[in-house]
Write a protein that holds these residues in place. Structure first.
Motif, mmCIF file in Angstrom:
data_model
loop_
_atom_site.group_PDB
_atom_site.id
_atom_site.type_symbol
_atom_site.label_atom_id
_atom_site.label_comp_id
_atom_site.label_asym_id
_atom_site.label_seq_id
_atom_site.Cartn_x
_atom_site.Cartn_y
_atom_site.Cartn_z
ATOM 1 N N LEU A 53 0.859 -1.186 0.000
ATOM 2 C CA LEU A 53 0.000 0.000 0.000
ATOM 3 C C LEU A 53 0.896 1.237 0.000
ATOM 4 O O LEU A 53 1.648 1.462 0.951
ATOM 5 C CB LEU A 53 -0.895 -0.011 1.238
ATOM 6 N N ARG A 54 0.842 2.000 -1.088
ATOM 7 C CA ARG A 54 1.611 3.247 -1.181
ATOM 8 C C ARG A 54 0.654 4.432 -1.084
ATOM 9 O O ARG A 54 -0.454 4.382 -1.610
ATOM 10 C CB ARG A 54 2.376 3.322 -2.509
ATOM 11 N N TRP A 55 1.090 5.510 -0.444
ATOM 12 C CA TRP A 55 0.210 6.662 -0.242
ATOM 13 C C TRP A 55 0.949 7.960 -0.565
ATOM 14 O O TRP A 55 2.174 8.026 -0.517
ATOM 15 C CB TRP A 55 -0.334 6.688 1.184
ATOM 16 N N ASP A 56 0.148 8.982 -0.897
ATOM 17 C CA ASP A 56 0.673 10.315 -1.192
ATOM 18 C C ASP A 56 0.453 11.247 -0.006
ATOM 19 O O ASP A 56 -0.619 11.250 0.618
ATOM 20 C CB ASP A 56 -0.046 10.923 -2.405
ATOM 21 N N LEU A 57 1.437 12.076 0.266
ATOM 22 C CA LEU A 57 1.309 13.132 1.268
ATOM 23 C C LEU A 57 0.231 14.136 0.859
ATOM 24 O O LEU A 57 -0.086 14.271 -0.326
ATOM 25 C CB LEU A 57 2.640 13.867 1.423
ATOM 26 N N PRO A 58 -0.320 14.871 1.794
ATOM 27 C CA PRO A 58 -1.280 15.925 1.442
ATOM 28 C C PRO A 58 -0.672 16.941 0.477
ATOM 29 O O PRO A 58 0.463 17.400 0.661
ATOM 30 C CB PRO A 58 -1.594 16.574 2.795
ATOM 31 N N GLY A 59 -1.434 17.268 -0.575
ATOM 32 C CA GLY A 59 -0.957 18.211 -1.572
ATOM 33 C C GLY A 59 0.079 17.645 -2.509
ATOM 34 O O GLY A 59 0.677 18.378 -3.295
ATOM 35 N N HIS A 60 0.290 16.350 -2.455
ATOM 36 C CA HIS A 60 1.259 15.664 -3.302
ATOM 37 C C HIS A 60 0.524 14.593 -4.113
ATOM 38 O O HIS A 60 -0.324 13.867 -3.568
ATOM 39 C CB HIS A 60 2.343 14.980 -2.467
ATOM 40 N N GLY A 61 0.861 14.469 -5.387
ATOM 41 C CA GLY A 61 0.244 13.434 -6.197
ATOM 42 C C GLY A 61 -1.262 13.576 -6.218
ATOM 43 O O GLY A 61 -1.810 14.622 -6.541
ATOM 44 N N GLY A 62 -1.951 12.510 -5.821
ATOM 45 C CA GLY A 62 -3.401 12.513 -5.870
ATOM 46 C C GLY A 62 -4.100 12.893 -4.588
ATOM 47 O O GLY A 62 -5.330 12.866 -4.529
ATOM 48 N N GLY A 185 0.329 22.127 0.120
ATOM 49 C CA GLY A 185 0.688 20.835 0.681
ATOM 50 C C GLY A 185 2.153 20.771 1.078
ATOM 51 O O GLY A 185 2.503 20.243 2.146
ATOM 52 N N TYR A 186 3.020 21.299 0.224
ATOM 53 C CA TYR A 186 4.460 21.287 0.521
ATOM 54 C C TYR A 186 4.744 22.096 1.782
ATOM 55 O O TYR A 186 5.473 21.646 2.680
ATOM 56 C CB TYR A 186 5.234 21.849 -0.667
#
Length: 276
Positions: A53-62, A185-186
């Motif tokens: 399970l891979r996830w994106d940080l807030p404001g990153h990717g999707g 997000g960054y």
């Protein structure tokens, strides 16, 4: 940033799931300024043995930046709560975790505060404290005022060795920073890094832990990895020559080998009372 309604935050982190249903679960966290594609080089091998399970940080990717509660207040515990919510939604009671930099900090915090959830831990180019808070506050303010341009212009020097910086793989990661990361997000993730300090809690980590360092990493130098290894009981350290901060991209085979060895060892010697 536009807030996401509280009811929608439970599964708000954009994520992908790969590998056989029913295989041991493994959650992978990314670094600041990157997306879940940071783990692309390791995914095929990991997905043969694990449910990844891979996830994106807030404001990153999707993942929208609005999954966070409020601007300027983001913390690593808040990010960790989002990961736990995602794990709960996917039915993962206990899972292996590996993360790069900020993604590693999330995993370390979970291992301290939710030890029953973390079967094993791998910290890639990460730290118990990412330098003085003032530097992160300054970077957050810069990004909020001027966007990601100034950060993107200097990212290669932090992320890669000079020999790798001109590669197609490096170019793709830099392009993703410019195109797939929002300033909100960054900056929020910079706020989280400014507040993070887990040094006093490292002895509380009981999960089998692998620490990987890039010997040429200017963002989290090997001394940070040694501090993690010295503080976490029975942690193992691997230092990679020819690697800077994004070692999963620059030394993909070495990271994959170290991670698989660590995970296989953990599966062969599960913690008492657990079922792997």
């Amino acid at each position: 940033m536009t807030p996401v309604p509280p009811a929608a935050r439970r599964t708000a982190l954009h994520h992908t799931a790969d590998g056989p249903e029913g295989a041991p679960p493994l959650v992978l966290g990314p670094s600041l300024g990157t997306t879940l594609s940071l783990w692309d080089p390791q995914l095929p091998a990991l997905a043969r043995r694990f449910r990844v399970l891979r996830w994106d940080l807030p404001g990153h990717g999707g993942t929208p930046a609005g999954v966070l509660a409020a601007a300027g207040t983001t913390t690593v515990p808040e990010l960790a709560r989002l990961v736990l919510d995602l794990a709960d939604a996917r039915g993962l009671d206990r899972f292996g975790y590996a993360g790069v930099s900020l993604g590693g900090a999330v995993g370390a915090w979970l291992a301290v505060h939710h030890p029953a959830r973390i079967a094993s831990l791998a910290l890639i180019c990460s730290s118990a404290r990412f330098g003085e808070p003032a530097g992160w506050h300054e970077r957050a303010a810069l990004v909020r005022a001027e966007g990601l341009g100034p950060v993107a212009e200097t990212a290669a020097g932090r992320w890669f060795t000079p020999a790798f910086a001109a590669s197609p793989e490096a170019a793709a990661l830099l392009d993703a920073l410019r195109r797939r990361v929002s300033p909100d997000g960054y900056a929020a993730c910079c706020d989280a890094l400014a507040r993070y300090d887990l040094r006093a809690d490292l002895p509380r980590i009981t999960a089998p832990t692998l620490v990987v360092a890039g010997r040429a990493d200017p963002a989290t130098p090997p001394a940070h990895a040694r501090e993690l290894t010295d503080g976490i009981p029975a942690a193992t350290l691997v230092e990679l020559p020819g690697a800077a901060h994004l070692a999963t991209a620059e030394r993909p085979d070495a990271v994959r080998t170290a991670l698989l060895g660590h995970l296989d060892c953990d599966r062969a010697h599960p913690a008492p009372g657990t079922d792997h």
